[in-house]
Design an enzyme around this catalytic site. Sequence first.
Site, PDB file in Angstrom:
ATOM      1  N   HIS A 155      26.838  -4.487  10.389  1.00 43.47           N
ATOM      2  CA  HIS A 155      27.478  -3.952   9.179  1.00 43.47           C
ATOM      3  C   HIS A 155      27.447  -2.429   9.139  1.00 43.47           C
ATOM      4  O   HIS A 155      28.098  -1.825   8.289  1.00 43.47           O
ATOM      5  CB  HIS A 155      26.789  -4.512   7.934  1.00 43.47           C
ATOM      6  N   ASP A 363      28.845   5.894   7.191  1.00 45.39           N
ATOM      7  CA  ASP A 363      28.710   4.567   6.578  1.00 45.39           C
ATOM      8  C   ASP A 363      29.510   3.564   7.399  1.00 45.39           C
ATOM      9  O   ASP A 363      30.615   3.882   7.834  1.00 45.39           O
ATOM     10  CB  ASP A 363      29.265   4.603   5.138  1.00 45.39           C
TER      11      ASP A 363
HETATM   12  O1  F6P Z   1      24.393  -3.091   5.855  1.00 42.71           O
HETATM   13  C1  F6P Z   1      23.264  -2.500   5.390  1.00 42.71           C
HETATM   14  C2  F6P Z   1      22.606  -3.263   4.276  1.00 42.71           C
HETATM   15  O2  F6P Z   1      22.145  -4.496   4.731  1.00 42.71           O
HETATM   16  C3  F6P Z   1      23.526  -3.466   3.068  1.00 42.71           C
HETATM   17  O3  F6P Z   1      24.234  -4.608   3.117  1.00 42.71           O
HETATM   18  C4  F6P Z   1      22.571  -3.469   1.923  1.00 42.71           C
HETATM   19  O4  F6P Z   1      23.128  -2.933   0.773  1.00 42.71           O
HETATM   20  C5  F6P Z   1      21.434  -2.654   2.412  1.00 42.71           C
HETATM   21  O5  F6P Z   1      21.522  -2.531   3.806  1.00 42.71           O
HETATM   22  C6  F6P Z   1      20.137  -3.267   1.958  1.00 42.71           C
HETATM   23  O6  F6P Z   1      19.047  -2.770   2.606  1.00 42.71           O
HETATM   24  P1  F6P Z   1      17.657  -3.494   2.482  1.00 42.71           P
HETATM   25  O7  F6P Z   1      17.828  -4.919   2.893  1.00 42.71           O
HETATM   26  O8  F6P Z   1      16.781  -2.716   3.418  1.00 42.71           O
HETATM   27  O9  F6P Z   1      17.230  -3.365   1.065  1.00 42.71           O
END
Ligand code: F6P
Length: 471
Positions: A155, A363
């Site tokens: 992602h 991003d």
């Molecule tokens: O793609 C990165 C991501 O997984 C997003 O989908 C999400 O908003 C963020 O990181 C969440 O990060 P974490 O799981 O570390 O809180």
Amino acid sequence: MARLVVVSNRVGVPEKGARAGGLEVSIRPALKQRGGIWFGWNGKFSEGDPPPAETVERENVSYVTVGLRQDDYEEFYNGFANRVLWPILHYRLDLAEFTRRDLGGYFRVNEFFAANLEKFLRPDDVVWVHDYHLIPLAKALRERGHKNKIGFFIHIPFPPPEIVTALPNHERLMPALGHYDLVGFQTEVDATNFSRYLANECNLRRIDGDSFEFDGRAVKVGVFPVGVETDAFSRLARRAIESPFVRDVLGSLSGRAMIIGVDRLDYSKGLPERMDAFERFLTIFPEWHDNVTYLQITPFSRSAIPEYADLGRAVGEAVGRINGNFGEASWTPLRYINKAHSRTALAGLYRAARVGLVTPLRDGMNLVAKEFIAAQDADDPGVLVLSRFAGAARECAAALLVNPYDHEGVALAINRALSMPLEERRQRHAVNYKALLHNDLGDWAERFLGALERPPVRTSAPPPMRIAGGR
Ligand code: F6P
């Protein structure tokens, strides 16, 4: 149709009041439509060994989650995933803090995931693994004898090999992606960077345009930009703007135009740079004083990691400085809120805003940008100011694209967005909305799974001999 098994670090178990990140928001509809299993971490950690996996059944999806040991959480999640992979994959070599111990924890948790997942795995399941936490998972499953179709989607960005090779031990980690049948990226640039890595650093032979030969099998590289549920989000925004919450916020603005930003507190989002740009905007365009309010919603994230705590302090200071220098007893130029808001509340706020500020330094996609567009009133739309370094800039090309490092340029774009004539706003919005419809979230999973389930390209060479200790 084969059963779908989704694996990601975080699992979006439907709970009242739960706030989902971009990854969870994108996976949920696909899994609900097809049914299957969603496997991952439950967000908890414990001193000793975690209890066995828990399963929650909701409609046609089984949510299977496991806890982590405290040391695994430190080394895997806070350590290697978020202090090494996250900064490096976001082009921030300066922020990476590599240790062999954390790398060991990362591999250990991937083994732990594989060992727990295989208890639920059937031979004909299609497995879809998500994001940078789980790069070696297919390898761990293959070593346990699983021959399932396994796809991987990242992602976040994938930088050029010149950056990836600065990751110590990259040659141990990245080639593990060859064990997937399909590796998917958000943009063409990310996919090209990865293909260059496979060709130049792993010496893999290209079988055709987008497949490489790895251990006598084909690994395919594809581009699958994540979308949003465009029309559904638009309907949600239309309802939400009438909610008492959004009415209250609008009432409190006393007719001033609203600029909105919504980002986790993360250095990739370019928040200090954005604050700087807003400060320049207020300096260059005094005619906007008392006529505009910038609302920045920024929930805390990964607070145990020092770089995130430092960032929190820096942003807080910038907010104080701007409001101190420019504010009046009756006007606060910048409202900075760390509370997470529901999707409904955000949808209504996006629709009420004149400008959406989405200026990450880097991003993978950025779904806030897409949701901001989806939420607008087509007859009187707000304007999106969008970083050219967000994956969303490819599809949302009719936004005002900016370079977030050029603070003055962003300041000028804010003024242009606030002053833009109605006809131009309508035209830009229509182009962007059409692009979103063209790549709706509903099609995203189908495209990825379709490519994963298609028969592989035949490799011409016989499988190479396995070398003990090799990949
Ligand atoms: O793609 C990165 C991501 O997984 C997003 O989908 C999400 O908003 C963020 O990181 C969440 O990060 P974490 O799981 O570390 O809180």
